[in-house]
Design a protein around this motif. Sequence first.
Motif, PDB file in Angstrom:
ATOM      1  N   ASP A   4     -22.566  10.251 -12.039  1.00  0.00           N
ATOM      2  CA  ASP A   4     -23.554  11.148 -11.463  1.00  0.00           C
ATOM      3  C   ASP A   4     -22.904  12.440 -10.995  1.00  0.00           C
ATOM      4  O   ASP A   4     -23.449  13.536 -11.173  1.00  0.00           O
ATOM      5  CB  ASP A   4     -24.266  10.484 -10.283  1.00  0.00           C
ATOM      6  N   THR A   5     -21.720  12.343 -10.368  1.00  0.00           N
ATOM      7  CA  THR A   5     -21.005  13.527  -9.902  1.00  0.00           C
ATOM      8  C   THR A   5     -20.613  14.408 -11.068  1.00  0.00           C
ATOM      9  O   THR A   5     -20.763  15.628 -11.026  1.00  0.00           O
ATOM     10  CB  THR A   5     -19.747  13.114  -9.109  1.00  0.00           C
ATOM     11  N   GLU A   6     -20.110  13.797 -12.142  1.00  0.00           N
ATOM     12  CA  GLU A   6     -19.718  14.578 -13.314  1.00  0.00           C
ATOM     13  C   GLU A   6     -20.906  15.312 -13.901  1.00  0.00           C
ATOM     14  O   GLU A   6     -20.805  16.468 -14.302  1.00  0.00           O
ATOM     15  CB  GLU A   6     -19.086  13.648 -14.365  1.00  0.00           C
ATOM     16  N   GLN A   7     -22.081  14.662 -13.956  1.00  0.00           N
ATOM     17  CA  GLN A   7     -23.269  15.312 -14.486  1.00  0.00           C
ATOM     18  C   GLN A   7     -23.669  16.493 -13.615  1.00  0.00           C
ATOM     19  O   GLN A   7     -24.068  17.545 -14.116  1.00  0.00           O
ATOM     20  CB  GLN A   7     -24.407  14.297 -14.594  1.00  0.00           C
ATOM     21  N   ALA A   8     -23.563  16.331 -12.276  1.00  0.00           N
ATOM     22  CA  ALA A   8     -23.925  17.416 -11.366  1.00  0.00           C
ATOM     23  C   ALA A   8     -22.976  18.592 -11.523  1.00  0.00           C
ATOM     24  O   ALA A   8     -23.383  19.751 -11.473  1.00  0.00           O
ATOM     25  CB  ALA A   8     -23.910  16.905  -9.925  1.00  0.00           C
ATOM     26  N   LEU A   9     -21.680  18.314 -11.725  1.00  0.00           N
ATOM     27  CA  LEU A   9     -20.706  19.388 -11.878  1.00  0.00           C
ATOM     28  C   LEU A   9     -20.749  19.985 -13.279  1.00  0.00           C
ATOM     29  O   LEU A   9     -20.392  21.144 -13.475  1.00  0.00           O
ATOM     30  CB  LEU A   9     -19.304  18.851 -11.581  1.00  0.00           C
ATOM     31  N   GLY A  10     -21.160  19.229 -14.259  1.00  0.00           N
ATOM     32  CA  GLY A  10     -21.205  19.680 -15.642  1.00  0.00           C
ATOM     33  C   GLY A  10     -19.997  19.207 -16.408  1.00  0.00           C
ATOM     34  O   GLY A  10     -18.927  19.805 -16.326  1.00  0.00           O
ATOM     35  N   SER A  11     -20.129  18.082 -17.138  1.00  0.00           N
ATOM     36  CA  SER A  11     -19.001  17.494 -17.856  1.00  0.00           C
ATOM     37  C   SER A  11     -19.314  17.357 -19.335  1.00  0.00           C
ATOM     38  O   SER A  11     -20.466  17.162 -19.727  1.00  0.00           O
ATOM     39  CB  SER A  11     -18.649  16.113 -17.286  1.00  0.00           C
ATOM     40  N   TYR A  12     -18.246  17.426 -20.145  1.00  0.00           N
ATOM     41  CA  TYR A  12     -18.368  17.368 -21.600  1.00  0.00           C
ATOM     42  C   TYR A  12     -17.261  16.482 -22.139  1.00  0.00           C
ATOM     43  O   TYR A  12     -16.143  16.490 -21.626  1.00  0.00           O
ATOM     44  CB  TYR A  12     -18.274  18.774 -22.202  1.00  0.00           C
ATOM     45  N   ARG A  13     -17.574  15.750 -23.180  1.00  0.00           N
ATOM     46  CA  ARG A  13     -16.589  14.884 -23.806  1.00  0.00           C
ATOM     47  C   ARG A  13     -16.034  15.596 -25.036  1.00  0.00           C
ATOM     48  O   ARG A  13     -16.776  16.064 -25.903  1.00  0.00           O
ATOM     49  CB  ARG A  13     -17.249  13.569 -24.222  1.00  0.00           C
ATOM     50  N   VAL A  14     -14.711  15.705 -25.112  1.00  0.00           N
ATOM     51  CA  VAL A  14     -14.029  16.276 -26.276  1.00  0.00           C
ATOM     52  C   VAL A  14     -12.950  15.278 -26.672  1.00  0.00           C
ATOM     53  O   VAL A  14     -11.917  15.164 -26.010  1.00  0.00           O
ATOM     54  CB  VAL A  14     -13.416  17.658 -25.959  1.00  0.00           C
ATOM     55  N   GLY A  15     -13.201  14.531 -27.744  1.00  0.00           N
ATOM     56  CA  GLY A  15     -12.272  13.487 -28.141  1.00  0.00           C
ATOM     57  C   GLY A  15     -12.072  12.487 -27.022  1.00  0.00           C
ATOM     58  O   GLY A  15     -13.031  11.944 -26.475  1.00  0.00           O
ATOM     59  N   ALA A  16     -10.820  12.273 -26.637  1.00  0.00           N
ATOM     60  CA  ALA A  16     -10.501  11.316 -25.580  1.00  0.00           C
ATOM     61  C   ALA A  16     -10.570  11.932 -24.188  1.00  0.00           C
ATOM     62  O   ALA A  16     -10.290  11.255 -23.198  1.00  0.00           O
ATOM     63  CB  ALA A  16      -9.104  10.741 -25.819  1.00  0.00           C
ATOM     64  N   ALA A  17     -10.917  13.209 -24.098  1.00  0.00           N
ATOM     65  CA  ALA A  17     -10.884  13.933 -22.823  1.00  0.00           C
ATOM     66  C   ALA A  17     -12.279  14.169 -22.268  1.00  0.00           C
ATOM     67  O   ALA A  17     -13.256  14.321 -23.015  1.00  0.00           O
ATOM     68  CB  ALA A  17     -10.179  15.273 -22.997  1.00  0.00           C
ATOM     69  N   THR A  18     -12.355  14.219 -20.955  1.00  0.00           N
ATOM     70  CA  THR A  18     -13.556  14.672 -20.257  1.00  0.00           C
ATOM     71  C   THR A  18     -13.228  16.013 -19.610  1.00  0.00           C
ATOM     72  O   THR A  18     -12.214  16.147 -18.917  1.00  0.00           O
ATOM     73  CB  THR A  18     -13.996  13.670 -19.180  1.00  0.00           C
ATOM     74  N   ILE A  19     -14.092  17.008 -19.852  1.00  0.00           N
ATOM     75  CA  ILE A  19     -13.891  18.356 -19.308  1.00  0.00           C
ATOM     76  C   ILE A  19     -15.019  18.641 -18.329  1.00  0.00           C
ATOM     77  O   ILE A  19     -16.203  18.558 -18.679  1.00  0.00           O
ATOM     78  CB  ILE A  19     -13.852  19.413 -20.426  1.00  0.00           C
TER      79      ILE A  19
END
Length: 315
Positions: A4-19
């Motif tokens: 939920d926190t990641e969604q509020a901050l704005g997160s994206y998945r790129v391969g094995a990474a979360t940005i």
Amino acid sequence: MKQDTEQALGSYRVGAATITKIPELALDGVDAALLYPDCDPEMAAEEARKLGPGSVDEQTGLLRQSVHAWLVTTPDRVILVDTASGNDKERPGLAVLHHLNEPFLERLNAAGVTPDGVDLVLLTHIHADHVGWNTSKAGGRWVPTFPNARYVFSARERAYNAALAAATGSDAAIRVETGLGSMARLPLPGVFEDSMVPILEAGLAREITVDGSEVEEGFFFFPSPGHSIDHASIGFRSEGEYALFWGDVLHHPLQVARPDWNSAYCEFPQAATTSRRWALNHAAETGALVLTTHFAETSAGRVRRDGGAFGWQFV
């Protein structure tokens, strides 16, 4: 809860990474004519009307911008790309950044990361709103905020800023060597001293040549000078997917339609225009997820070709 926190901050998945976007400042009243001194105000207003309310105030026509950092977490590393403006910094020449008191580290913590847990700090360039959280004030002096991190940045950018801080005149030779054309402005004073020197003195710096090569696993520093003397756009590859951190090649979606408009903060205007066109072409050709530093809204998007021009779509 973390999702939920990641969604509020704005997160994206790129391969094995979360940005994840780590916000610092929202700038909601930016006059296009001040940000882009050479623009045609009527044309700027026309282009602005094509953008959504998240990028332009529909009532006033003023632009919306953001200042933030990007957090990249992989299975074995924690990386920050740029570090925003920082608290308590003396910036009398730029009032919006002067003596800030923002909960940036609390927002980083909300994303699950403490300062001690950062492994790498990658810097696109040495400007006040990109290196400020490199350091924090403790006991009346500036100390590294991320004491376990390796800070990676351009050797030429460091040498230029060090020469300006030392006032020896050797900065002129560096400008000539770069061949970037006429200079419109200098970096803001004081930034190198309070946000870079403590990193250098602590032995945390890794100075690199910006030539498009891979400088850390998965990260490539591409030359895009002009906004600063050795500005880098940082590409990131993971498991066949690609993201591109633009830094300050563009400051607002207006420039996607008008890449010929330089911002008031671009130090070498001719080179900045060339780099802007490169960045748009590169993003369109690669299909990169583009992570900007000053676009508002999600601050992330993709570039598409639109005939002989470019278009931008937030994601």
